[in-house]
Design an enzyme around this catalytic site. Structure first.
Site, short mmCIF file in Angstrom:
data_model
loop_
_atom_site.label_atom_id
_atom_site.label_comp_id
_atom_site.label_asym_id
_atom_site.label_seq_id
_atom_site.Cartn_x
_atom_site.Cartn_y
_atom_site.Cartn_z
N GLU A 97 -12.05 9.41 -3.74
CA GLU A 97 -11.93 9.27 -5.20
C GLU A 97 -12.99 8.52 -5.92
O GLU A 97 -13.73 8.03 -5.19
CB GLU A 97 -10.57 8.54 -5.77
CG GLU A 97 -9.29 9.26 -5.24
CD GLU A 97 -7.93 8.41 -5.47
OE1 GLU A 97 -7.00 8.90 -5.71
OE2 GLU A 97 -7.97 7.05 -5.20
N CYS A 110 -17.51 4.40 -10.62
CA CYS A 110 -17.28 3.62 -9.38
C CYS A 110 -17.15 4.79 -8.22
O CYS A 110 -16.49 5.65 -8.28
CB CYS A 110 -16.02 3.02 -9.49
SG CYS A 110 -15.49 2.18 -8.01
N CYS A 117 -11.54 3.22 4.88
CA CYS A 117 -12.33 2.27 5.03
C CYS A 117 -12.49 1.79 6.69
O CYS A 117 -11.43 1.74 7.16
CB CYS A 117 -12.24 1.09 4.33
SG CYS A 117 -13.31 -0.35 4.35
N CYS A 121 -8.70 -5.26 5.12
CA CYS A 121 -8.63 -6.36 4.43
C CYS A 121 -7.08 -6.02 4.25
O CYS A 121 -6.34 -5.02 3.75
CB CYS A 121 -9.33 -6.27 3.39
SG CYS A 121 -11.15 -6.30 3.77
N CYS A 124 -5.79 -4.75 0.77
CA CYS A 124 -6.22 -3.43 0.30
C CYS A 124 -5.66 -2.25 0.53
O CYS A 124 -5.37 -2.05 1.69
CB CYS A 124 -7.97 -3.54 0.50
SG CYS A 124 -8.81 -2.10 -0.20
N GLU A 173 -16.42 0.74 3.00
CA GLU A 173 -17.47 -0.21 2.78
C GLU A 173 -18.90 0.19 2.86
O GLU A 173 -19.31 0.66 3.71
CB GLU A 173 -17.06 -1.24 4.16
CG GLU A 173 -18.19 -2.33 4.38
CD GLU A 173 -18.74 -3.10 3.22
OE1 GLU A 173 -18.12 -3.85 2.65
OE2 GLU A 173 -19.94 -3.04 3.05
N SER A 204 -20.99 -3.37 -3.81
CA SER A 204 -20.02 -4.36 -3.48
C SER A 204 -19.72 -4.42 -2.19
O SER A 204 -19.40 -3.23 -1.46
CB SER A 204 -18.75 -4.26 -4.23
OG SER A 204 -17.70 -5.07 -3.82
N SER A 226 -17.46 -9.39 -2.02
CA SER A 226 -15.71 -9.54 -2.19
C SER A 226 -15.63 -11.03 -1.26
O SER A 226 -15.48 -10.90 -0.12
CB SER A 226 -15.10 -8.52 -1.51
OG SER A 226 -15.35 -7.40 -2.10
N LEU A 227 -15.46 -12.14 -2.12
CA LEU A 227 -15.23 -13.31 -1.58
C LEU A 227 -13.61 -13.68 -1.19
O LEU A 227 -13.29 -13.93 -0.01
CB LEU A 227 -15.78 -14.27 -2.17
CG LEU A 227 -16.10 -15.69 -1.43
CD1 LEU A 227 -17.36 -15.57 -0.48
CD2 LEU A 227 -16.89 -16.86 -2.55
N ASN A 303 -3.92 -5.94 -7.62
CA ASN A 303 -3.13 -4.74 -7.89
C ASN A 303 -2.20 -4.50 -6.81
O ASN A 303 -2.62 -4.21 -5.54
CB ASN A 303 -4.21 -3.56 -8.31
CG ASN A 303 -4.73 -3.85 -9.38
OD1 ASN A 303 -4.30 -3.95 -10.54
ND2 ASN A 303 -6.05 -3.74 -9.31
N CYS A 346 -8.74 -1.33 -8.93
CA CYS A 346 -9.46 -1.76 -7.64
C CYS A 346 -8.29 -1.80 -6.65
O CYS A 346 -7.18 -2.31 -6.74
CB CYS A 346 -9.83 -3.11 -7.83
SG CYS A 346 -11.33 -3.35 -8.67
N1 SAH Z 1 -15.59 -2.52 0.25
C1 SAH Z 1 -15.99 -2.91 -0.79
C2 SAH Z 1 -16.18 -2.01 -1.78
C3 SAH Z 1 -14.97 -1.54 -2.40
S1 SAH Z 1 -13.50 -2.58 -2.82
C4 SAH Z 1 -15.80 -4.44 -0.69
O1 SAH Z 1 -14.59 -4.81 -0.16
O2 SAH Z 1 -16.40 -5.27 -1.58
C5 SAH Z 1 -13.62 -3.23 -4.55
C6 SAH Z 1 -12.99 -4.34 -4.73
O3 SAH Z 1 -11.47 -4.24 -5.07
C7 SAH Z 1 -13.30 -5.35 -3.65
O4 SAH Z 1 -13.62 -6.77 -4.19
C8 SAH Z 1 -11.80 -5.52 -3.09
O5 SAH Z 1 -11.72 -6.65 -2.37
C9 SAH Z 1 -11.01 -5.23 -4.41
N2 SAH Z 1 -9.64 -5.01 -4.03
C10 SAH Z 1 -9.17 -4.48 -2.94
N3 SAH Z 1 -7.95 -4.39 -2.94
C11 SAH Z 1 -7.44 -4.93 -4.18
C12 SAH Z 1 -6.20 -5.08 -4.68
N4 SAH Z 1 -5.12 -4.62 -4.34
N5 SAH Z 1 -6.29 -5.50 -6.15
C13 SAH Z 1 -7.34 -5.98 -6.49
N6 SAH Z 1 -8.35 -5.87 -5.99
C14 SAH Z 1 -8.56 -5.50 -4.93
FE1 SF4 Z 2 -12.55 -1.87 2.80
FE2 SF4 Z 2 -13.37 -3.41 0.73
FE3 SF4 Z 2 -10.53 -2.55 0.97
FE4 SF4 Z 2 -11.86 -4.42 2.67
S1 SF4 Z 2 -11.61 -4.64 0.30
S2 SF4 Z 2 -10.52 -2.64 3.17
S3 SF4 Z 2 -13.88 -3.81 2.71
S4 SF4 Z 2 -12.46 -1.37 0.85
#
Ligand code: SAH
Ligand code: SF4
Length: 367
Positions: A97, A110, A117, A121, A124, A173, A204, A226-227, A303, A346
């Site tokens: 997407e 985006c 991925c 995480c 996510c 990623e 990111s 993404s901290l 989210n 996100c």
């Molecule tokens: N893999 C990369 C880029 C894609 S994720 C990364 O992790 O940075 C884009 C952003 O959305 C990241 O900061 C991720 O941590 C955040 N994210 C993932 N799941 C989410 C959720 N359910 N609600 C809000 N943000 C989320």
């Molecule tokens: Fe992958 Fe980023 Fe989602 Fe972590 S937050 S699973 S690195 S897309």
């Protein structure tokens, strides 16, 4: 390399050297590559017969061997808030997407870098998708090309643009698909084509330390990290990559990131998880951790997706968190979720076919 069903090679995603080499293969001079580059990436033309600076016989020859190519569009939706989502179906049937977030006088696209991925995480949705592969350069650039086709943004405008900014924040990623992402970004930045400056591109990452260094040296795009946690203990659990590259190393790579300055800060993304990482003490620790880094924060309300084990922090808690960061001297806007009605926010991205497959499976189990 992508071939369509008639086995013609798609030129989309070839860099300048590869394009030259292709033309040499069919007996053409290298300068033709410059002409083609202009038609493909500056004008967005997909039909060789419309490339008017190229003589008819060569147009025909090109058409015999190549296509310019676009990824196949499986579905697109516009949200009530005007954000737009495309679902692409690639040649092997896999889907990814792309989301467009228009704003006044500008807009961010985006892009996805992988199907699913590589990482897992826990907050996510993308990370729960089992099927994973890297997207090719052509598939990454193709997302932008088709998005601009949809909005008719050709040729590349001189001034204001709809697609002014690129964020590598979709599925996947990006640093685990470094070579293809780097090649795609070089094509996107090329001044004779799409010409989006590195200052308008943000990558990111979950924190792949050695590749953050490489990205800084070779691409120089803006960095977002993404901290999401202030201790290794918590980050190890919610972002398993932290076991390999712990906070100290991650923050050191940010300190060393070239080109960052007070006018070009590193963005720290922080997802607000109720009762997990959202206390005032966490916010104060965050201020301490980023000391010495030209930083800004982006607080992302969590989210929720079906089956998620987390909840989003309450609004007053998020506001308090933001204030503490502000008091520490950092900008910390709370991201307004866009495209929630079309599941474009996100962390909600996951190929629709997989979501459907899973729900069908569940239905069958209930029978
Ligand atoms: N893999 C990369 C880029 C894609 S994720 C990364 O992790 O940075 C884009 C952003 O959305 C990241 O900061 C991720 O941590 C955040 N994210 C993932 N799941 C989410 C959720 N359910 N609600 C809000 N943000 C989320
Ligand atoms: Fe992958 Fe980023 Fe989602 Fe972590 S937050 S699973 S690195 S897309």
């Amino acid at each position: 390399m992508t071939h369509n069903s008639s086995t013609k090679l798609s030129l989309l995603g070839l860099d300048r050297h590869e394009l030259k080499a292709e033309l040499e293969k069919i007996g053409e001079k290298p300068f033709r590559a410059k002409q083609l580059w202009h038609w493909i990436y500056f004008r967005g033309v997909t039909d060789f017969s419309r490339m008017t600076t190229i003589a008819r016989p060569l147009q025909e020859k090109l058409g015999e061997h190549y296509v310019v190519g676009r990824p196949e569009l499986s579905k697109q939706q516009t949200s009530k808030d005007t954000s737009h989502k495309w679902l692409f179906k690639f040649i092997d049937g896999n889907e990814a997407e792309t989301v467009f977030i228009p704003e006044e006088g500008r807009g961010a696209l985006c892009l996805s870098s992988q199907i699913g991925c590589t990482l897992t995480c826990t907050f996510c949705h993308t990370g729960t998708q089992r099927l994973v592969r890297n997207l090719t350069t052509s598939e990454i650039v193709g997302q932008l090309m088709l998005a601009r086709d949809t909005y008719g943004e050709w040729p590349s405008p001189d001034g204001e643009r709809l697609f002014s900014n690129i964020v590598m924040m979709g599925m996947g990623e990006p640093l685990f698909n470094y070579d293809n992402v780097a090649k795609a970004l070089h094509i996107i930045m090329d001044g004779d084509g799409i010409s989006i400056s590195k200052r308008r591109i943000t990558l990111s990452t979950s924190g792949v330390v050695p590749l953050i260094r490489k990205c800084g040296a070779e691409l120089g795009v803006n960095l977002a990290i993404s901290l999401h946690a202030v201790s290794d203990e918590l980050r190890n659990i919610i972002m398993p990559i932290n076991k390999k590259y712990p906070l100290k190393e991650l923050l050191q790579s940010c300190r060393e990131y070239p080109g960052s300055s007070n006018s070009r800060r590193i963005t720290f993304e922080y997802v607000m998880l109720k009762g997990i990482n959202d206390s005032p003490a966490d916010a104060r620790e965050l201020v301490r951790l980023v000391k010495g880094i030209p930083a800004k924060f982006n607080l992302i309300p969590f989210n929720k997706w079906p089956g998620a084990e987390f909840n989003c922090s309450e609004a007053p808690v998020i506001r308090r968190f933001s204030e503490i960061l502000n008091d520490g001297g950092y900008s910390a806007p709370i991201r307004v979720p866009r495209g929630r009605d079309i599941l474009a926010a996100c962390g909600q991205l996951k190929s629709a076919s997989e979501t459907e497959k899973i729900s069908k499976l569940k239905l069958r189990r209930q029978d």
